[in-house]
Design a protein around this motif. Sequence first.
Motif, mmCIF file in Angstrom:
data_model
loop_
_atom_site.group_PDB
_atom_site.id
_atom_site.type_symbol
_atom_site.label_atom_id
_atom_site.label_comp_id
_atom_site.label_asym_id
_atom_site.label_seq_id
_atom_site.Cartn_x
_atom_site.Cartn_y
_atom_site.Cartn_z
ATOM 1 N N CYS A 1 1.636 9.154 -6.577
ATOM 2 C CA CYS A 1 2.231 10.795 -5.024
ATOM 3 C C CYS A 1 3.210 11.100 -6.424
ATOM 4 N N VAL A 2 4.880 10.057 -7.250
ATOM 5 C CA VAL A 2 5.392 10.439 -7.883
ATOM 6 C C VAL A 2 5.180 10.891 -8.920
ATOM 7 N N ALA B 1 0.568 -0.902 -0.226
ATOM 8 C CA ALA B 1 -0.267 0.557 0.240
ATOM 9 C C ALA B 1 1.048 1.307 -0.106
ATOM 10 N N PHE B 2 1.533 1.136 0.989
ATOM 11 C CA PHE B 2 2.606 1.946 0.832
ATOM 12 C C PHE B 2 3.623 2.424 -0.726
ATOM 13 N N GLY B 3 4.073 1.710 -1.124
ATOM 14 C CA GLY B 3 4.429 1.686 -2.152
ATOM 15 C C GLY B 3 3.843 2.084 -3.472
ATOM 16 N N THR C 1 -4.025 2.072 -1.393
ATOM 17 C CA THR C 1 -3.382 2.990 -1.326
ATOM 18 C C THR C 1 -2.989 3.066 0.372
ATOM 19 N N LEU C 2 -2.446 3.935 0.753
ATOM 20 C CA LEU C 2 -2.278 3.587 1.958
ATOM 21 C C LEU C 2 -2.765 4.037 3.281
ATOM 22 N N GLN C 3 -3.621 5.781 2.768
ATOM 23 C CA GLN C 3 -4.779 5.345 2.997
ATOM 24 C C GLN C 3 -5.812 4.713 3.336
#
Length: 267
Positions: free
Chosen positions: A75-76, A67-69, A224-226
């Motif tokens: 974002c990038v 998820a962090f990846g 995703t992270l959220q």
Amino acid sequence: MHNINSRFQQATFHKAVVYSIVGIILIPILATFLYSISSSWGATVTPDGFTLDWYIRLLTDTRFLQAFGRSLFICVAALLLSVVLVLPAIFVVFYYFPKLDKLMNILILLPFAVPPVVSSVGLLQLYADSQISLIGTPWILIGTYFTIALPFMYRAIANSFEAINLQDLMDAAHLLGASTTKAFLLIIIPNLRKGLLASLFLSFSFLLGEFVFANILVGTRYETLQIYLYNMRQTSGHFTSALVMTYFLFIFLLTWLASRFSRGAQS
């Protein structure tokens, strides 16, 4: 002498107010951190013991790392798209059409004029019957995140353009035989480096915390992270506290870097 004492008392009072406000703000953060490193914390005032097992479980959780990846990738990618499209556009505005800057300042606020929920529903209706399958994929998030980052990118880079005497630099480059494109790539962009980096870090920290678009447009299909944080809310409170603190520290680091580069750009 009376004026000196009065000023000293005022300064002391102001510091006391500031420190009190900071202390109040830090209380929930410290409480969350203590809960994240406690082995158990029930009816007692203090934790029964301290452990780093919750952080170890988090950092070794494959689902969290994925998820962090995914969040980093979205974002990038959105910020790279912003740089490729926004930076040349701002150059054209400031170099060829400086009077359009006021209009651009109004246009870049449009993404904030429409609530994210309304925008998400509109995108769902727009692409639901489309031959291009975008709903549930990272590509639609990259496009929406680009619109979110646009105001931050434009305003920060525009401030850097105003500080570098663009016309003088371009005239000097032309006198030395450089083309407009070459002058933009080799002279203007290096002078914008600190302002550009500050806008990237600030935009990245904001995009990493975006939830509404990610939840409605992709959900668990591209976690995703959220979304991961939302889905893990029913697990152990110690585990979610460790997740929140890890996320908070990462955002704090990005914000600190943005402020550092912003001060460097202004000096």
